[in-house]
Design a protein around this motif. Structure first.
Motif, PDB file in Angstrom:
ATOM      1  N   TYR A 127      -2.873  -6.603   7.444  1.00  0.00           N
ATOM      2  CA  TYR A 127      -1.236  -6.734   7.094  1.00  0.00           C
ATOM      3  C   TYR A 127      -1.397  -6.579   5.586  1.00  0.00           C
ATOM      4  CZ  TYR A 127      -2.365 -11.511   5.501  1.00  0.00           C
ATOM      5  OH  TYR A 127      -2.852 -12.834   5.782  1.00  0.00           O
ATOM      6  N   HIS A 128      -2.561  -6.494   4.510  1.00  0.00           N
ATOM      7  CA  HIS A 128      -2.730  -6.540   2.834  1.00  0.00           C
ATOM      8  C   HIS A 128      -4.190  -5.839   2.847  1.00  0.00           C
ATOM      9  CE1 HIS A 128      -1.348  -6.994  -1.045  1.00  0.00           C
ATOM     10  NE2 HIS A 128      -2.167  -8.515  -0.981  1.00  0.00           N
ATOM     11  N   VAL A 129      -3.681  -5.370   1.496  1.00  0.00           N
ATOM     12  CA  VAL A 129      -5.588  -4.841   1.288  1.00  0.00           C
ATOM     13  C   VAL A 129      -5.087  -4.594  -0.292  1.00  0.00           C
ATOM     14  CG1 VAL A 129      -5.757  -2.948   2.812  1.00  0.00           C
ATOM     15  CG2 VAL A 129      -3.911  -2.656   1.003  1.00  0.00           C
ATOM     16  N   VAL A 188      -3.677   1.115  -3.355  1.00  0.00           N
ATOM     17  CA  VAL A 188      -4.694   1.705  -3.213  1.00  0.00           C
ATOM     18  C   VAL A 188      -5.136   2.895  -2.610  1.00  0.00           C
ATOM     19  CG1 VAL A 188      -6.037   1.102  -1.311  1.00  0.00           C
ATOM     20  CG2 VAL A 188      -5.242  -0.757  -2.299  1.00  0.00           C
ATOM     21  N   GLN A 189      -4.379   3.977  -2.161  1.00  0.00           N
ATOM     22  CA  GLN A 189      -4.215   5.402  -1.724  1.00  0.00           C
ATOM     23  C   GLN A 189      -4.649   5.787  -3.060  1.00  0.00           C
ATOM     24  OE1 GLN A 189      -0.330   7.141   0.094  1.00  0.00           O
ATOM     25  NE2 GLN A 189      -2.169   7.710   2.213  1.00  0.00           N
ATOM     26  N   GLY A 209      -4.243  -6.740  -6.778  1.00  0.00           N
ATOM     27  CA  GLY A 209      -3.506  -5.645  -5.645  1.00  0.00           C
ATOM     28  C   GLY A 209      -1.717  -5.822  -6.500  1.00  0.00           C
ATOM     29  N   ALA A 210      -0.993  -5.028  -4.756  1.00  0.00           N
ATOM     30  CA  ALA A 210       0.141  -5.617  -4.941  1.00  0.00           C
ATOM     31  C   ALA A 210       0.352  -6.161  -4.222  1.00  0.00           C
ATOM     32  CB  ALA A 210       1.075  -3.760  -4.803  1.00  0.00           C
ATOM     33  N   LEU A 268      -7.451   8.468   1.186  1.00  0.00           N
ATOM     34  CA  LEU A 268      -7.264   7.478   2.483  1.00  0.00           C
ATOM     35  C   LEU A 268      -5.605   6.939   2.872  1.00  0.00           C
ATOM     36  CD1 LEU A 268      -8.043   4.308  -0.053  1.00  0.00           C
ATOM     37  CD2 LEU A 268     -10.001   5.333   1.903  1.00  0.00           C
ATOM     38  N   PRO A 269      -6.046   6.983   4.558  1.00  0.00           N
ATOM     39  CA  PRO A 269      -5.038   6.667   5.047  1.00  0.00           C
ATOM     40  C   PRO A 269      -3.806   6.125   4.134  1.00  0.00           C
ATOM     41  CG  PRO A 269      -6.688   5.928   6.730  1.00  0.00           C
ATOM     42  CD  PRO A 269      -7.417   6.239   5.069  1.00  0.00           C
TER      43      PRO A 269
END
Length: 271
Positions: free
Chosen positions: A233-235, A188-189, A246-247, A199-200
Motif C-alpha cells: 500500500y506504500h512505496v 517512484v515511477q 517518499g511521498a 515501472l508500473p
C-alpha cells in the motif's frame, strides 16, 4: 220708378238661414276632421316619442352591464395568467432545488467516501507500523541499516537519488505524478524514468517489479514497500545511510525519513 232704382245697392245681400246653417255644418265638419286628424297625429307622434325616451335608458343600462362583464372577464383572465405564472415559477424553483439537493447529496457522499478511505488507510498503516516495529526490532533492522550506511550510490542509482531528493518538500496528492505534487508510487515511477526504467504505476505492482532483497542488505536506489509483496500500500526509495525518501501523506508531503520512522516490510532492486 224711383230715380235711384237703377243704382246697385252696396249692402250685402242677406243670407238665408239655410245657407248659414249649411255653412256652419261644413265648418263644424272641417273642424271635426281637423280635430280628429290632429288627435290621430298626436297619438301617432306620441308613440315614437315614448320609445325615444325609453331606449336610451335601456341602452345605457345594457352598455354598463356589458362593460362590467368585459371588465370582470379581463380581471379573471389576468388573475388566471398571474396564477399560471406563479405556478410555473414555483415548479421551476422546485426543480432547481431538487437538482441542487441531488448535487449536494452526491458531493457529500463523495467527500464522506474519501474521508472513509483516508481513515481506513491511516488505520491500516498504523496497524502495519505496530506490527512491523516489533518485527524490525526482532530482525535488527537498525543494525542492518547501519551496515549499509557507508554505501555510496553511483551511476543510475545516483540519478534516481538526486531526483527524489530534489522533490523533498513537494505536496502529497493522491494520484499525483508531478511536477510539484506526488503520491508515493507516482514519485517512484517518475524517478526511475530518469534512467530509462519503466515501472508500473501503482504500489502493488512496483513491490514485485524487481528482485526481492533482504532489508539487511539494502543499497541506495532500492525500492522499499509497506505491506505484502504484490499487495503493498506504500512505496519509497532507499537513499542510503538508513534513510529513505517518499511521498508520505498530505501532512508531511515528500520527505526524507529514517527507516525507524516507518520500518518497511520488504524491498526490491531494479538497478
Amino acid at each position: 220708378m224711383s230715380h235711384t232704382a237703377h243704382i246697385r245697392s252696396h249692402r250685402k245681400p242677406r243670407r238665408s238661414a239655410s245657407t248659414i246653417a249649411m255653412r256652419a255644418g261644413v265648418a263644424s265638419g272641417v273642424l271635426g276632421t281637423l280635430a280628429v286628424a290632429a288627435a290621430a297625429g298626436t297619438a301617432n307622434a306620441a308613440e315614437p316619442v315614448t320609445q325615444t325616451l325609453e331606449l336610451p335608458v335601456l341602452t345605457g343600462d345594457l352598455a354598463a352591464q356589458v362593460a362590467q362583464s368585459a371588465q370582470a372577464t379581463q380581471q379573471a383572465a389576468a388573475n388566471y395568467q398571474l396564477h399560471a405564472e406563479r405556478d410555473a415559477a414555483a415548479a421551476a424553483a422546485a426543480k432547481e432545488a431538487k437538482k441542487d439537493l441531488a448535487h449536494a447529496k452526491a458531493e457529500a457522499t463523495k467527500k464522506a467516501e474519501a474521508a472513509r478511505k483516508a481513515a481506513a488507510e491511516r488505520a491500516t498503516r498504523a496497524a502495519e507500523r505496530t506490527t512491523l516495529s516489533t518485527t524490525a526490532s526482532s530482525n535488527n533492522v537498525t543494525s542492518a541499516s547501519t551496515s549499509t550506511s557507508t554505501s555510496t550510490a553511483t551511476g543510475s542509482a545516483a540519478a534516481v537519488l538526486a531526483f527524489v531528493k530534489a522533490q523533498v518538500g513537494d505536496a502529497y496528492v493522491s494520484g499525483g505524478t508531478g511536477p510539484n505534487s506526488w503520491d508515493c508510487s507516482g514519485l517512484v515511477q517518475t524517478a526511475f524514468k530518469q534512467v530509462g526504467i519503466d515501472l508500473p504505476r501503482v504500489s502493488q505492482d512496483q513491490s514485485t517489479a524487481g528482485t526481492q532483497v533482504s532489508l539487511d542488505n539494502l543499497q541506495p536506489g532500492d525500492i522499499l514497500y509497506w505491506g505484502s509483496a504484490g499487495s503493498a500500500y506504500h512505496v519509497a526509495v532507499y537513499v542510503g545511510d538508513g534513510m529513505f525518501v517518499g511521498a508520505q501523506n498530505p501532512s508531511t508531503g515528500v520527505a526524507e525519513k529514517p527507516l525507524s520512522y516507518d520500518p518497511p516490510t520488504g524491498a526490491v532492486r531494479v538497478l
